[in-house]
Design an enzyme around this catalytic site. Structure first.
Site, PDB file in Angstrom:
ATOM      1  N   GLY A 160      11.402  34.402  22.201  1.00 52.06           N
ATOM      2  CA  GLY A 160      12.744  34.514  21.665  1.00 52.06           C
ATOM      3  C   GLY A 160      12.823  35.418  20.453  1.00 52.06           C
ATOM      4  N   ALA A 161      13.941  35.287  19.703  1.00 53.08           N
ATOM      5  CA  ALA A 161      14.231  36.215  18.600  1.00 53.08           C
ATOM      6  C   ALA A 161      14.098  37.645  19.125  1.00 53.08           C
ATOM      7  CB  ALA A 161      13.323  35.956  17.403  1.00 53.08           C
ATOM      8  N   HIS A 165      14.276  41.466  20.458  1.00 55.76           N
ATOM      9  CA  HIS A 165      14.614  42.784  19.933  1.00 55.76           C
ATOM     10  C   HIS A 165      14.403  43.803  21.044  1.00 55.76           C
ATOM     11  CE1 HIS A 165      10.277  43.366  19.682  1.00 55.76           C
ATOM     12  NE2 HIS A 165      10.175  42.308  18.893  1.00 55.76           N
ATOM     13  N   GLU A 166      14.587  45.062  20.710  1.00 54.41           N
ATOM     14  CA  GLU A 166      14.550  46.089  21.743  1.00 54.41           C
ATOM     15  C   GLU A 166      13.186  46.200  22.410  1.00 54.41           C
ATOM     16  OE1 GLU A 166      15.973  48.604  24.422  1.00 54.41           O
ATOM     17  OE2 GLU A 166      17.187  47.548  22.926  1.00 54.41           O
ATOM     18  N   GLY A 198       3.976  44.058  26.202  1.00 52.57           N
ATOM     19  CA  GLY A 198       4.060  45.232  25.344  1.00 52.57           C
ATOM     20  C   GLY A 198       2.738  45.624  24.719  1.00 52.57           C
ATOM     21  N   LYS A 208       2.395  46.759  21.698  1.00 54.58           N
ATOM     22  CA  LYS A 208       2.340  46.495  20.259  1.00 54.58           C
ATOM     23  C   LYS A 208       1.320  45.405  19.958  1.00 54.58           C
ATOM     24  CE  LYS A 208       4.583  43.915  17.603  1.00 54.58           C
ATOM     25  NZ  LYS A 208       4.287  42.745  16.721  1.00 54.58           N
ATOM     26  N   HIS A 236      11.294  43.609  23.387  1.00 55.85           N
ATOM     27  CA  HIS A 236      11.398  42.688  24.515  1.00 55.85           C
ATOM     28  C   HIS A 236      12.330  43.237  25.590  1.00 55.85           C
ATOM     29  CE1 HIS A 236      10.752  39.826  21.003  1.00 55.85           C
ATOM     30  NE2 HIS A 236       9.735  39.526  21.779  1.00 55.85           N
TER      31      HIS A 236
END
Length: 291
Positions: free
Chosen positions: A31-32, A34-35, A153, A155, A37
């Site tokens: 959750g939370a 951002h682009e 991702g 990251k 995800h």
């Protein structure tokens, strides 16, 4: 978009899709959103017939002194973002749906899954048990969702490699798809924790990527890697970062290297705290050398 909260509801959805011959894509999140995800949701939408996204803050991957209770949970906003990206199913299980015994730490859960050769370096040095908790919960969710493709991702590159290795070693019938790191316009890698940066720290945070890129340029110009790494650590410290690690590692094995002369691709990996917020980043240093 359909919202389901139990494993039984979810199974009915993927079973119907499977009977219809659909390709199922799955994006796991805490959750939370951002682009970063949402870019994974977009990849899944391009490649799959049915896109499932889960939102679950996994207690097993948080240490007792970490921010499990305070981890952001903007559920209404997250659901709107998923709906806007044409997600088919949002899977929002409760804690007790996934862990009926209310397990909070890995030692309380009956089964542990581990990828030890990739879990004890980099972030694993300071977050004991984190990756065991992550991969245990991830395998559980893969078994619940039963996707054809799952999206992760770059990251969090160590996490990505652990999942790839889990799938390969356990012969799981799913393809792991990599998504490139998404960045803010100033270069900061997107993270749910970036919102915890104060104004001064937020202005400084993009310098982490800048230092990595400068290091890559120096290595590619012929400077010795150990010299460049030492200078990079000093530069980050001078900017106010508390450096946890700044190293060069083989991409696949995540083993540290002291030169870039080998045949396998190498990445620069960094973890540092700034304004009380832990930041991660990585960039490719070399490509594979087939000479």
């Amino acid at each position: 978009m359909k919202v389901v909260t139990t494993a039984g509801e979810l199974a009915a959805e993927w079973e119907a899709a499977r009977r219809a011959g659909a390709v199922i894509g799955y994006v796991p999140t805490m959750g939370a959103l951002h682009e970063g995800h949402l870019s994974l949701v977009g990849l899944a939408r391009e490649e799959c017939d049915l896109v499932i996204c889960s939102i679950f803050v996994n207690p097993l991957q948080f240490g007792l002194d970490e921010d499990f209770e305070s981890y952001p949970r903007p559920m209404e906003r997250d659901l709107e973002l998923l709906k806007d990206r044409d997600t088919d199913i949002a899977f929002l299980p409760s804690w007790t749906e996934i862990f009926p015994g209310r397990e909070r730490v890995l030692d309380d859960f009956g089964t542990h899954v581990s990828v030890p050769r990739l879990s004890h370096q980099l972030c694993g040095r300071s977050r004991e048990g984190h990756f065991d908790g992550m991969v245990t919960e991830s395998l559980l969710f893969l078994n619940l969702v039963r996707p054809d493709r799952t999206y992760w991702g770059e990251k969090d590159f160590q996490q990505l490699r652990i999942i790839e290795t889990l799938v390969q070693d356990m012969r799981l019938p799913v393809t792991v798809v990599r998504g490139a790191t998404k960045r803010e316009p100033d270069g900061l890698a997107m993270s749910s924790r970036n919102k915890n940066l104060g104004p001064e720290a937020r202005a400084t945070a993009p310098r982490l990527r800048g230092v990595l890129e400068d290091m890559r340029a120096r290595v590619r110009s012929g400077e010795p890697l150990p010299t460049v790494l030492a200078a990079g650590r000093e530069r980050l410290a001078s900017l106010g970062f508390a450096v946890e690690y700044l190293v060069a590692c083989e991409e696949e094995a995540l083993t540290e290297v002291r030169s870039v002369d080998g045949p396998v691709p190498v990445r620069l990996f960094a973890a540092a705290r700034l304004g009380g917020v832990r930041l991660l980043d990585n960039i490719p240093l070399t490509e594979a050398n087939h000479d």
